[in-house]
Design a protein around this motif. Structure first.
Motif, PDB file in Angstrom:
ATOM      1  N   UNK A 116       0.833  -1.202   0.000  1.00 25.69           N
ATOM      2  CA  UNK A 116       0.000   0.000   0.000  1.00 25.69           C
ATOM      3  C   UNK A 116       0.868   1.253   0.000  1.00 25.69           C
ATOM      4  N   UNK A 117       1.988   1.176   0.669  1.00 25.74           N
ATOM      5  CA  UNK A 117       2.951   2.278   0.742  1.00 25.74           C
ATOM      6  C   UNK A 117       4.342   1.675   0.652  1.00 25.74           C
ATOM      7  N   UNK A 118       5.335   2.524   0.586  1.00 21.50           N
ATOM      8  CA  UNK A 118       6.704   2.028   0.622  1.00 21.50           C
ATOM      9  C   UNK A 118       7.568   2.986   1.432  1.00 21.50           C
ATOM     10  N   UNK A 119       8.537   2.406   2.101  1.00 21.90           N
ATOM     11  CA  UNK A 119       9.511   3.185   2.863  1.00 21.90           C
ATOM     12  C   UNK A 119      10.848   3.077   2.156  1.00 21.90           C
ATOM     13  N   UNK A 120      11.519   4.186   2.010  1.00 23.66           N
ATOM     14  CA  UNK A 120      12.846   4.223   1.402  1.00 23.66           C
ATOM     15  C   UNK A 120      13.843   4.337   2.556  1.00 23.66           C
ATOM     16  N   UNK A 121      14.726   3.352   2.647  1.00 26.61           N
ATOM     17  CA  UNK A 121      15.629   3.267   3.788  1.00 26.61           C
ATOM     18  C   UNK A 121      17.059   3.244   3.272  1.00 26.61           C
ATOM     19  N   UNK A 169      11.318  -0.712   1.102  1.00 21.93           N
ATOM     20  CA  UNK A 169      10.570  -1.699   1.875  1.00 21.93           C
ATOM     21  C   UNK A 169       9.072  -1.484   1.665  1.00 21.93           C
ATOM     22  N   UNK A 170       8.359  -2.482   1.136  1.00 20.18           N
ATOM     23  CA  UNK A 170       6.900  -2.338   1.005  1.00 20.18           C
ATOM     24  C   UNK A 170       6.238  -2.334   2.375  1.00 20.18           C
ATOM     25  N   UNK A 171       5.200  -1.518   2.505  1.00 17.01           N
ATOM     26  CA  UNK A 171       4.432  -1.417   3.744  1.00 17.01           C
ATOM     27  C   UNK A 171       2.991  -1.832   3.455  1.00 17.01           C
TER      28      UNK A 171
END
Length: 184
Positions: A132-137, A154-156
């Motif tokens: 649904x969202x993604x985090x860029x790490x 990382x997919x959220x």
């Protein structure tokens, strides 16, 4: 036609320039899905209004033996967090809560889930929406001689939970019967 052409160009570029694995850092990441609780509504298409979403991320940074983790940066929607070495130096795993405020999110269209007129929908009381969202790490590793940055997307996921109409009315009765904590 445009998509096929774009796919062909991307495939050609990747085949001509294979990725090199010379990064001195990597991360293992897990993310728990954020939970949104919904009340059953009548048979209407619905948009799930977004509320602040809370994701629990577990990050295990790994740098090359001669390097150390200097910082970890996380970005999702317009939320950004940075952790310095002092924040996780004594831990091999960083567990943190990433909260994305509701004003940074748009509603999600959900059709046929958690509707009072659909008996079959209410037997499935949970709906998981992957990616649904993604985090860029990013992880920055450093030694005296060099620095390296590793990036991961990382997919959220979201987990929608439906309260059946009988559960909604029971919780309303429970709330009505509980004493008020404010004095008027």
């Amino acid at each position: 036609m445009y998509r096929r052409s774009l796919f062909l160009v991307i495939t050609t570029v990747l085949a001509a320039n294979p990725a090199k694995s010379d990064s001195a850092g990597q991360m293992r990441i897990t993310a728990q899905a954020a939970v949104i609780k919904l009340e059953a509504l009548a048979d209407v298409p619905r948009l799930v209004p977004q509320q602040a979403l809370e994701f629990i991320l577990t990050i295990q940074p790994q740098c090359a033996p001669d390097m150390r983790a200097e910082s970890i940066s996380i970005s999702a929607a317009d939320t950004r967090r940075t952790y310095l070495r002092s924040d996780f130096a004594d831990k091999s795993i960083l567990e943190m809560q990433l909260t994305i405020p509701s004003k940074q999110l748009s509603p999600i269209a959900v059709d046929g889930f958690c509707q009072a007129g659909h008996k079959a929908s209410l037997t499935t009381r949970e709906l998981r929406i992957e990616d649904a969202f993604s985090a860029h790490i990013s992880l920055r590793c450093a030694s005296e001689e060099r620095q390296s940055i590793a990036y991961i997307v990382q997919p959220l996921a979201l987990k929608l939970q439906c309260a059946a109409p009988d559960e909604v009315s029971e919780s309303a009765v429970d709330q009505d019967s509980s004493p008020s904590s404010s004095i008027r």
